[in-house]
Design an enzyme around this catalytic site. Structure first.
Site, PDB file in Angstrom:
ATOM      1  N   LYS A   1      10.928 -16.210 -11.176  1.00  0.00           N
ATOM      2  CA  LYS A   1      10.690 -15.138 -12.152  1.00  0.00           C
ATOM      3  C   LYS A   1       9.591 -15.571 -13.127  1.00  0.00           C
ATOM      4  O   LYS A   1       8.698 -14.802 -13.452  1.00  0.00           O
ATOM      5  CB  LYS A   1      11.958 -14.817 -12.964  1.00  0.00           C
ATOM      6  CG  LYS A   1      12.994 -13.980 -12.256  1.00  0.00           C
ATOM      7  CD  LYS A   1      12.721 -12.506 -12.341  1.00  0.00           C
ATOM      8  CE  LYS A   1      12.578 -11.773 -11.061  1.00  0.00           C
ATOM      9  NZ  LYS A   1      13.070 -12.118  -9.808  1.00  0.00           N
TER      10      LYS A   1
ATOM     11  N   LYS B   1       5.626  -4.557  -4.592  1.00  0.00           N
ATOM     12  CA  LYS B   1       7.084  -4.500  -4.557  1.00  0.00           C
ATOM     13  C   LYS B   1       7.638  -4.538  -3.132  1.00  0.00           C
ATOM     14  O   LYS B   1       8.629  -5.182  -2.865  1.00  0.00           O
ATOM     15  CB  LYS B   1       7.523  -3.196  -5.243  1.00  0.00           C
ATOM     16  CG  LYS B   1       9.012  -3.004  -5.316  1.00  0.00           C
ATOM     17  CD  LYS B   1       9.570  -3.683  -6.531  1.00  0.00           C
ATOM     18  CE  LYS B   1      11.063  -3.607  -6.614  1.00  0.00           C
ATOM     19  NZ  LYS B   1      11.608  -4.759  -7.323  1.00  0.00           N
TER      20      LYS B   1
ATOM     21  N   HIS C   1      15.025 -38.176  -6.975  1.00  0.00           N
ATOM     22  CA  HIS C   1      14.430 -38.493  -5.672  1.00  0.00           C
ATOM     23  C   HIS C   1      12.953 -38.126  -5.619  1.00  0.00           C
ATOM     24  O   HIS C   1      12.381 -38.015  -4.531  1.00  0.00           O
ATOM     25  CB  HIS C   1      15.212 -37.789  -4.560  1.00  0.00           C
ATOM     26  CG  HIS C   1      16.640 -38.228  -4.488  1.00  0.00           C
ATOM     27  ND1 HIS C   1      16.999 -39.493  -4.081  1.00  0.00           N
ATOM     28  CD2 HIS C   1      17.791 -37.602  -4.832  1.00  0.00           C
ATOM     29  CE1 HIS C   1      18.327 -39.619  -4.153  1.00  0.00           C
ATOM     30  NE2 HIS C   1      18.825 -38.484  -4.611  1.00  0.00           N
TER      31      HIS C   1
ATOM     32  N   TRP D   1      -2.859  -2.643  -1.580  1.00  0.00           N
ATOM     33  CA  TRP D   1      -2.615  -4.079  -1.726  1.00  0.00           C
ATOM     34  C   TRP D   1      -3.474  -4.720  -0.652  1.00  0.00           C
ATOM     35  O   TRP D   1      -3.239  -4.540   0.543  1.00  0.00           O
ATOM     36  CB  TRP D   1      -1.144  -4.406  -1.520  1.00  0.00           C
ATOM     37  CG  TRP D   1      -0.822  -5.839  -1.809  1.00  0.00           C
ATOM     38  CD1 TRP D   1      -0.561  -6.382  -3.037  1.00  0.00           C
ATOM     39  CD2 TRP D   1      -0.731  -6.909  -0.862  1.00  0.00           C
ATOM     40  NE1 TRP D   1      -0.319  -7.725  -2.898  1.00  0.00           N
ATOM     41  CE2 TRP D   1      -0.418  -8.086  -1.587  1.00  0.00           C
ATOM     42  CE3 TRP D   1      -0.890  -7.008   0.516  1.00  0.00           C
ATOM     43  CZ2 TRP D   1      -0.257  -9.329  -0.986  1.00  0.00           C
ATOM     44  CZ3 TRP D   1      -0.737  -8.252   1.125  1.00  0.00           C
ATOM     45  CH2 TRP D   1      -0.419  -9.396   0.372  1.00  0.00           C
TER      46      TRP D   1
ATOM     47  N   CYS E   1       0.856  -1.172   0.000  1.00  0.00           N
ATOM     48  CA  CYS E   1       0.000   0.000   0.000  1.00  0.00           C
ATOM     49  C   CYS E   1       0.902   1.235   0.000  1.00  0.00           C
ATOM     50  O   CYS E   1       1.941   1.244   0.660  1.00  0.00           O
ATOM     51  CB  CYS E   1      -0.936   0.126   1.192  1.00  0.00           C
ATOM     52  SG  CYS E   1      -2.126  -1.210   1.322  1.00  0.00           S
TER      53      CYS E   1
ATOM     54  N   ASN F   1      -1.302   2.141   5.624  1.00  0.00           N
ATOM     55  CA  ASN F   1      -0.471   1.058   5.102  1.00  0.00           C
ATOM     56  C   ASN F   1      -0.099   0.190   6.290  1.00  0.00           C
ATOM     57  O   ASN F   1       0.486   0.690   7.245  1.00  0.00           O
ATOM     58  CB  ASN F   1       0.781   1.674   4.444  1.00  0.00           C
ATOM     59  CG  ASN F   1       1.862   0.657   4.170  1.00  0.00           C
ATOM     60  OD1 ASN F   1       1.578  -0.521   3.992  1.00  0.00           O
ATOM     61  ND2 ASN F   1       3.103   1.111   4.128  1.00  0.00           N
ATOM     62  N   GLY F   2      -0.474  -1.099   6.257  1.00  0.00           N
ATOM     63  CA  GLY F   2      -0.165  -1.993   7.372  1.00  0.00           C
ATOM     64  C   GLY F   2      -1.394  -2.752   7.813  1.00  0.00           C
ATOM     65  O   GLY F   2      -2.372  -2.863   7.049  1.00  0.00           O
TER      66      GLY F   2
ATOM     67  N   GLU G   1       6.032 -15.717 -11.344  1.00  0.00           N
ATOM     68  CA  GLU G   1       5.429 -14.439 -10.938  1.00  0.00           C
ATOM     69  C   GLU G   1       5.065 -13.563 -12.136  1.00  0.00           C
ATOM     70  O   GLU G   1       4.135 -12.776 -12.070  1.00  0.00           O
ATOM     71  CB  GLU G   1       6.313 -13.681  -9.949  1.00  0.00           C
ATOM     72  CG  GLU G   1       7.573 -13.100 -10.510  1.00  0.00           C
ATOM     73  CD  GLU G   1       8.385 -12.314  -9.475  1.00  0.00           C
ATOM     74  OE1 GLU G   1       7.791 -11.653  -8.617  1.00  0.00           O
ATOM     75  OE2 GLU G   1       9.620 -12.378  -9.536  1.00  0.00           O
TER      76      GLU G   1
ATOM     77  N   ARG H   1       3.671  -0.418  -4.961  1.00  0.00           N
ATOM     78  CA  ARG H   1       3.414  -0.964  -3.625  1.00  0.00           C
ATOM     79  C   ARG H   1       2.078  -1.695  -3.531  1.00  0.00           C
ATOM     80  O   ARG H   1       1.756  -2.283  -2.492  1.00  0.00           O
ATOM     81  CB  ARG H   1       3.437   0.167  -2.593  1.00  0.00           C
ATOM     82  CG  ARG H   1       4.752   0.876  -2.507  1.00  0.00           C
ATOM     83  CD  ARG H   1       4.675   2.028  -1.550  1.00  0.00           C
ATOM     84  NE  ARG H   1       4.674   1.567  -0.168  1.00  0.00           N
ATOM     85  CZ  ARG H   1       5.759   1.445   0.578  1.00  0.00           C
ATOM     86  NH1 ARG H   1       6.926   1.740   0.080  1.00  0.00           N
ATOM     87  NH2 ARG H   1       5.686   1.026   1.813  1.00  0.00           N
TER      88      ARG H   1
ATOM     89  N   GLU I   1      15.741 -19.091  -8.725  1.00  0.00           N
ATOM     90  CA  GLU I   1      15.384 -17.713  -9.075  1.00  0.00           C
ATOM     91  C   GLU I   1      14.678 -17.691 -10.441  1.00  0.00           C
ATOM     92  O   GLU I   1      13.703 -16.954 -10.632  1.00  0.00           O
ATOM     93  CB  GLU I   1      16.652 -16.842  -9.069  1.00  0.00           C
ATOM     94  CG  GLU I   1      16.542 -15.475  -9.723  1.00  0.00           C
ATOM     95  CD  GLU I   1      15.533 -14.530  -9.083  1.00  0.00           C
ATOM     96  OE1 GLU I   1      14.917 -14.898  -8.090  1.00  0.00           O
ATOM     97  OE2 GLU I   1      15.343 -13.434  -9.641  1.00  0.00           O
TER      98      GLU I   1
END
Ligand code: F6R
Length: 607
Positions: A483, A602, A502, A74, A2, A98-99, A486, A27, A479
């Protein structure tokens, strides 16, 4: 997560609120809204979805207020919708947040008993009602807000405006960042200095627990105990242009292409140009006395830590444990007195990483923060700060910040190895020289777009993709898979090549592309055997290797990307690049939102 903004201006603030919100959109982008004071009365405008929707709505309304607050969301509590969009308001107060207010349910119950009527499913709405309740009892906005703040549990950054007070914004910070921007007879506030960059370069960061009162001409900051306090005013060097996209289609593309330059910047920051040796700030514990290193991070930053584990254990002989920040505390890990804990974070604000940092601090660890945002909370709480110098990263998927982290960590491994007498001067120089070849090699890989687009075509129809590698290539495979998922929403997993047999090899058939990272290093032979096992099960293999590595599979794999041959030490930096390019181009083909993938943000400031 946010983004919040507040402006007390000399002219209508709506255009600036929208411009700043655009800069905070990284955000969160589930909904957006603003509230302004029009002839002393609170007017709210909110829209579901991105800020663009709000902008369209406001075109016809054109609010004229000179004081206002704004928010890009968000979603945590309550689905993304207009009714859950911020600001939340009563007739007397509007708030952006925000939070998370963790005790919102009990506060809401108490307020509903008193007759307050709620209109959203959010935790935030209790802030507006609790402050209103105190205003109803005759308290001033400052008294009401200060009293309410003491009742909230959880993390927040808040901004509030009040009916009839057109020269006042109140704001507060606990756990989520907040910066005041100073103008000429104007005052601003925002979740970060990036948002305020086009409006002012003079920034004052609130400290943990602070709250503040802003007017056009001045501001006063108070501690959590309501005592006035001075906080330093800093000049930022961020400009509006630095955070533009230029001529690029996406921020992510721009940021990928910046990597060769960023690598040069990092090398300059962490080396001594005359001796070509790594140069680091002084640590409270001498390198030779470090018994063990704990690395803690989330997501892509965690994979940078995993890569560093191979480097630091091999070249500096320091035992390294790498932990996911969100899990780290739960086993109550005993940490050795005088131990070193390294926290890696692009934003420096990730809530899980911050909580882990606090735990390590309480256990007496030396805290090293590796961040891309030097004013961030992690930087402020660290004993030693290692800046990654990647510059502002706006694309939600981390690219240049990741390779910058890797470069700092590679230099750090050489530094530790040298100071612990594990690496001779000659060996250190050789490793360091290999790092100096990275910028050019990266630029070469970035120009191999055509082959990557062919790979992207092959992946775009897949439902599942597997990435595999050994050693540092395993960390980079993880990684790569992150990528791809997402950005393109294709299911992808990274595996240690030797681990396939395995269990995961059961997933393989002709519909599951397998991307193999196999530089022709000392591990190549074993990885090549794993590739044979995958080919035998008819999976289409996409081989990422150098010319030498390609020879064994000539004509036997449908696609292969040719990589430069450099010292194995620096290869993770290079193999990270095709991981980004493949994900970027696959997402482009699928038409997903590259810079703002669904459900993500982000800066992850909630646990
Ligand atoms: C993925 C990505 C995330 C972040 C993670 C940690 O592309 O960017 O996985 O790496 O959210 O963020 P920071 O590094 O800001 O702590």
């Amino acid at each position: 997560m946010c983004g919040i903004i507040g402006i007390i201006g000399k002219s209508p603030v709506t255009p600036h609120l929208l411009e700043c919100l655009k800069r905070l959109e990284y955000r969160g982008y589930d909904s957006a809204g603003i509230a302004t004071l029009e002839s002393g009365l609170i007017q709210r405008h909110r829209s579901e979805g991105k800020i663009h929707n709000l902008q369209e709505r406001l075109k016809t309304i054109n609010p004229q207020g000179h004081v206002g607050i704004g928010h890009t969301r968000w979603a945590t509590h309550g689905v993304p919708s207009e009714r859950n969009a911020h600001p939340h308001a009563t007739e007397k107060v509007a708030v952006v947040h925000n939070g998370i207010i963790e005790n919102f349910a009990e506060l809401r119950f108490m307020l509903e008993q008193k007759g307050h009527v709620f209109t959203s499913d959010t935790d935030t709405e209790v802030i507006a009602h609790l402050v209103t309740d105190y205003l109803d009892h005759g308290l001033t906005p400052q008294e009401a807000t200060s009293k309410a703040l003491k009742q909230f549990h959880g993390a927040f950054a808040l901004a509030l405006i009040f009916q009839g007070h057109d020269d006042l914004i109140l704001c507060a910070r606990r756990g989520s960042p907040l910066a005041i921007g100073l103008g000429e007879s104007e005052m601003f506030l925002g979740s970060d200095a990036l948002a305020l960059a086009p409006l002012t370069q003079k920034i004052c960061y609130l400290e943990e627990g602070d709250w503040a009162e802003l007017s056009r001409e001045t501001f006063t900051i108070y501690t959590a105990e309501d005592l006035p306090v001075e906080r330093p005013i800093k000049e930022t060097f961020l400009t509006g242009a630095m955070i533009g996209k230029g001529n690029h289609k996406h921020f992510m593309l721009k940021e990928m292409l910046e990597q060769p330059t960023v690598m040069g910047d990092v090398l300059r920051a962490y080396s001594n140009p005359s001796t070509l040796a790594p140069s680091f700030p002084e640590f409270p514990v001498a390198a030779k006395d470090i018994k063990a290193l704990r690395i803690i991070a989330c997501g892509t930053s965690y994979y940078a830590g995993l890569t560093a584990q191979y480097w630091i254990e091999k070249y500096a002989r320091v035992p390294v444990t790498v932990s996911i920040a969100s899990e780290f505390r739960y086993g109550k890990p005993p940490l050795p007195q005088g131990g070193m804990a390294l926290f890696i974070s692009q934003s420096g604000e990730t809530a899980d990483t911050l909580a882990a940092l606090q735990y390590a601090k309480d256990q007496g660890q030396m805290i090293v923060g590796m961040v891309n945002v030097p004013e961030s909370s992690i930087a402020r709480l660290s004993d030693v700060v290692l800046e990654t110098h990647a510059g502002p990263e706006i694309g939600v998927a981390s690219t240049k910040a990741f390779t910058a982290q890797l470069m700092v960590l590679a230099c750090f491994a050489i530094y530790l190895g040298g100071h612990r007498n594990i690496l001779s001067e000659e060996e250190s120089k050789k490793l360091f020289q290999s790092l100096m070849e990275v910028p050019e090699a990266m630029a070469h890989i970035l120009s191999e777009e055509n082959t990557v687009i062919k790979i992207a075509h092959a992946l775009s129809e897949a439902r599942d993709v597997i990435y595999m590698g050994r050693g540092t290539s395993f960390a980079i495979a993880l990684e790569g898979a992150l990528k791809l998922k997402e950005l393109s929403y294709i299911h992808a997993e990274g595996y240690a090549a030797g681990e396939m047999k395995h269990g995961p090899i059961a997933l393989i058939d002709e519909k599951v592309p397998v991307i193999v990272l196999a530089p022709s290093d000392e591990l190549y032979g074993k990885t090549a055997s794993n590739v044979e096992e995958v080919i035998a099960r008819k999976a289409p293999v996409i081989l990422i290797t150098d010319l030498e590595g390609q020879k064994a599979f000539e004509g036997r794999v449908p696609l292969s990307l040719s990589m430069p041959t450099l010292h194995p030490f620096c290869l993770p930096l290079l193999y990270a690049i095709p991981m980004q390019m493949i994900a970027y181009h696959t997402a482009n083909l699928k038409g997903t939102d590259v810079d703002q993938p669904r459900n993500l943000a982000k800066s992850v400031t909630v646990e």
